[in-house]
Each structure stands twice: as C-alpha cells, then as structure tokens.
Design a protein around this motif. Structure first.
Motif, mmCIF file in Angstrom:
data_model
loop_
_atom_site.group_PDB
_atom_site.id
_atom_site.type_symbol
_atom_site.label_atom_id
_atom_site.label_comp_id
_atom_site.label_asym_id
_atom_site.label_seq_id
_atom_site.Cartn_x
_atom_site.Cartn_y
_atom_site.Cartn_z
ATOM 1 N N MET A 237 -1.751 -5.018 7.888
ATOM 2 C CA MET A 237 -0.621 -4.628 7.050
ATOM 3 C C MET A 237 0.294 -5.836 6.895
ATOM 4 N N SER A 238 0.513 -6.257 5.646
ATOM 5 C CA SER A 238 1.363 -7.416 5.411
ATOM 6 C C SER A 238 2.832 -7.047 5.597
ATOM 7 N N MET B 143 1.962 12.390 9.958
ATOM 8 C CA MET B 143 1.718 11.220 9.115
ATOM 9 C C MET B 143 0.375 10.579 9.477
ATOM 10 N N GLY B 144 0.121 10.442 10.768
ATOM 11 C CA GLY B 144 -1.160 9.883 11.203
ATOM 12 C C GLY B 144 -2.323 10.750 10.781
ATOM 13 N N GLY B 145 -2.179 12.070 10.962
ATOM 14 C CA GLY B 145 -3.243 12.999 10.571
ATOM 15 C C GLY B 145 -3.522 12.974 9.076
ATOM 16 N N MET C 179 -2.364 4.770 12.691
ATOM 17 C CA MET C 179 -1.423 4.450 13.770
ATOM 18 C C MET C 179 -0.281 3.583 13.268
ATOM 19 N N TRP C 180 -0.581 2.615 12.390
ATOM 20 C CA TRP C 180 0.458 1.757 11.831
ATOM 21 C C TRP C 180 1.458 2.581 11.030
ATOM 22 N N SER D 101 -6.594 -2.030 4.033
ATOM 23 C CA SER D 101 -8.008 -2.265 4.298
ATOM 24 C C SER D 101 -8.384 -2.103 5.767
ATOM 25 N N ALA D 102 -7.427 -1.747 6.619
ATOM 26 C CA ALA D 102 -7.708 -1.621 8.050
ATOM 27 C C ALA D 102 -8.600 -0.408 8.325
ATOM 28 N N PHE D 103 -9.159 -0.372 9.535
ATOM 29 C CA PHE D 103 -9.923 0.804 9.955
ATOM 30 C C PHE D 103 -9.017 2.029 9.865
ATOM 31 N N PRO D 104 -9.570 3.205 9.528
ATOM 32 C CA PRO D 104 -8.742 4.401 9.338
ATOM 33 C C PRO D 104 -7.811 4.715 10.517
#
Length: 198
Positions: free
Chosen positions: A1-2, A54-56, A144-145, A136-139
């Motif tokens: 995440m930029s 939010m994570g879910g 988590m971010w 583009s990160a892993f789900p």
C-alpha cells in the motif's frame, strides 16, 4: 500500500467514521453516562467490531452479502431489532444521578452491533470495492491493512463523540435534563432505523 493509498483511505475512513450514525450516538451516550474513561469500552467495541467487519468485507464477505438477498434481509432485520432495543434501553434508562454505568457502554454489545449496523456494512462494502480492489497485496494482507487503517481513523473519530458525551455529564446530573437527554437519544437511535429499512 503506497503512502498515497494509505492517505486516501485514511481520509475516507475519517469522514465515514465521524459522520453521525447509530454507533456514534451510542458512543456519545456512553460518554454522557459513564464519563470519558467509563465510555472507553463502548468506543473499543465499536472500533474493533468495525475493523473486523472491514477486514471481512475485504476478504470477500461483502460480495457474498451483496449477492444474497436473504443475507441482506437478515442483516436489516437484526439491525432493526437491535437498534430498537438499544433505543428503548437508552430512552428508559434512569437519570444519570441514579446510575452511572449503562448497558450501552458494554464492549461486546458495541462490537456485535457493528455487524448489524447498516452504516457499517455500507462503509465496509464501499471500501472493499473502491480501495481493496485496487491493491495488489495478498487478500489477507490487504484486509489487515485496511482494517488497521480504518481502526485508527474510527478510534480518532469516536474519541470526538465520546469526549462530547463526557462533556455533557455534569450538565446531565439534573434529573429533568437527564431524562430529556435519554429520551432524545433513544428517539435518535430509533430514527436511524430508517437507514436499515431503506
């Protein structure tokens, strides 16, 4: 995440979290009834519950709910019932001078409420579609971010509502004002059922 993505999502999160809604009304009531420190469990419940939602939503839960008309009906029904129950508890609570703590301060009720709060679902599903889809990160990492950034924004926003409620505590030691406040906040919470049924 930029850094730009974090800033954009954080800005979205603050705006979404600080605007009036059932959770903020609950946090304000908690502050008014139990003071700033006493209202922290309610605030924590709102923040943790919202972060989990939010994570879910970013792990695909939001898409599943949107794709299932029955799930939407269940969430709306549960949200309506819980909001009306909370509204009754707040409106019928004894004056502040009689009892400081109130059921609305409870951590677990505040946490569970996020999962039937229509505003929480709208915010989470919108964030998943707008911000989550572009990462583009892993789900799991992405979820988590986004949950962590939203939790920070929600905590800061809820502190404002909690502090406002706590600032009313001394003013509400008058029995008549306290009863009017309880009834007014109960009506405000019940009125938010319109959001559930819309």
């Amino acid at each position: 995440m930029s850094a730009e993505q974090v800033f954009a999502f954080f800005t979205f999160s603050v705006v979404a979290a600080i605007t009036p809604g059932p959770s903020n009304a609950l946090v304000m009531v908690a502050g008014a009834r139990a003071g700033f420190v006493g209202g922290l469990p309610c605030l924590a419940g709102v923040v943790v519950g919202m972060a989990l939602l939010m994570g879910g939503a970013n792990l695909g839960l939001g898409g599943l709910v949107q794709a299932s008309p029955n799930a939407v009906v269940v969430i709306k029904g549960a949200g309506t019932a819980f909001l009306l129950w909370l509204a009754w508890k707040v409106a019928s609570a004894p004056p502040m001078s009689d009892r400081v703590m109130d059921d609305a301060v409870d951590f677990w009720k505040a946490l569970v409420f996020q999962w039937v709060n229509p505003k929480s679902w709208i915010v989470s599903v919108s964030a998943a579609a707008t911000y989550g889809a572009g990462l583009s990160a892993f789900p799991l990492v992405r979820a988590m971010w986004l949950a962590s950034v939203f939790a920070l924004a929600a905590a800061l926003s809820c502190f404002v509502w909690l502090a406002f409620g706590a600032s009313l505590q001394r003013w509400l030691t008058n029995e008549t004002r306290s009863r009017w406040f309880n009834v007014s906040m109960g009506i405000a919470l019940a009125s938010s059922v319109v959001l559930v049924l819309h």
